[in-house]
Enzyme design. Sequence first.
Site: not given
Ligand code: AMP
Length: 217
Positions: A14, A89, A123, A156, A167
């Site tokens: 993404k 989400r 990653r 990360r 996740r």
């Molecule tokens: P990502 O980089 O999109 O995987 O986001 C990293 C972390 O940010 C996720 O594991 C959540 O803890 C938080 N996060 C990001 N987007 C959301 C969302 N739309 N709703 C809830 N938590 C989010």
Amino acid sequence: MRKYVIMGVQGSGKGTQSELLCDDLDLVHISVGDVFRWHVQHHTKLGAQVRRTVNAGELVGDDMVESVVRDRLDQHDWNFGFIIDGFPRNGRQAEFFMESYDIDGVIHLELPDDEVRRRVLSRRLCPGCGMDYNLIADRPKVEGRCDICRTELITREDDTPEALAGRLRDYHEKTRPVLELFRRKEVVYDIDARPAVEQVQASIRKVLGLPAYSPPE
Ligand code: AMP
């Protein structure tokens, strides 16, 4: 003005695909995960509130996510449009978003779970300049060091097998239904995310009717 949502499981590309579209079309890439990571790294008040949740790969509460998205979009620095990544989400976030903003389409990157595991666990991230690496497809020139700023690369905290399993479960349980919601009201473009980056980018542009992608020389 072009306004898109990009969806897909972690590791589906993404961020990479959004950046390629944004660089070329002057769109703003809004990654909700990046906003949270920035706050955690910079020890802000919000960062302290979400640090554990983000590091465990769990979802931050809807109220906080919605206010982060609203504040970000209220900046109106997106004259040519935006791509929002990592949001919505779950069902509630999707309802909030569809009530508040209209969008031109949802880009859905599809990737099987096995391939997700392979990609995510390889990653690496540069904590210095934010550059992303991948030990399969995009290795740093010197092992463990950023090509640009030479900082030591890190994994990360949420890219562990345990956090990833959580996740993936969250994605299938909560995020997939969002796609179904979108399908009823918006145009969803399903894209196979397994091919090489350039090929996936070309497919996205084709379905969205955007100018063709020309990779840098
Ligand atoms: P990502 O980089 O999109 O995987 O986001 C990293 C972390 O940010 C996720 O594991 C959540 O803890 C938080 N996060 C990001 N987007 C959301 C969302 N739309 N709703 C809830 N938590 C989010």
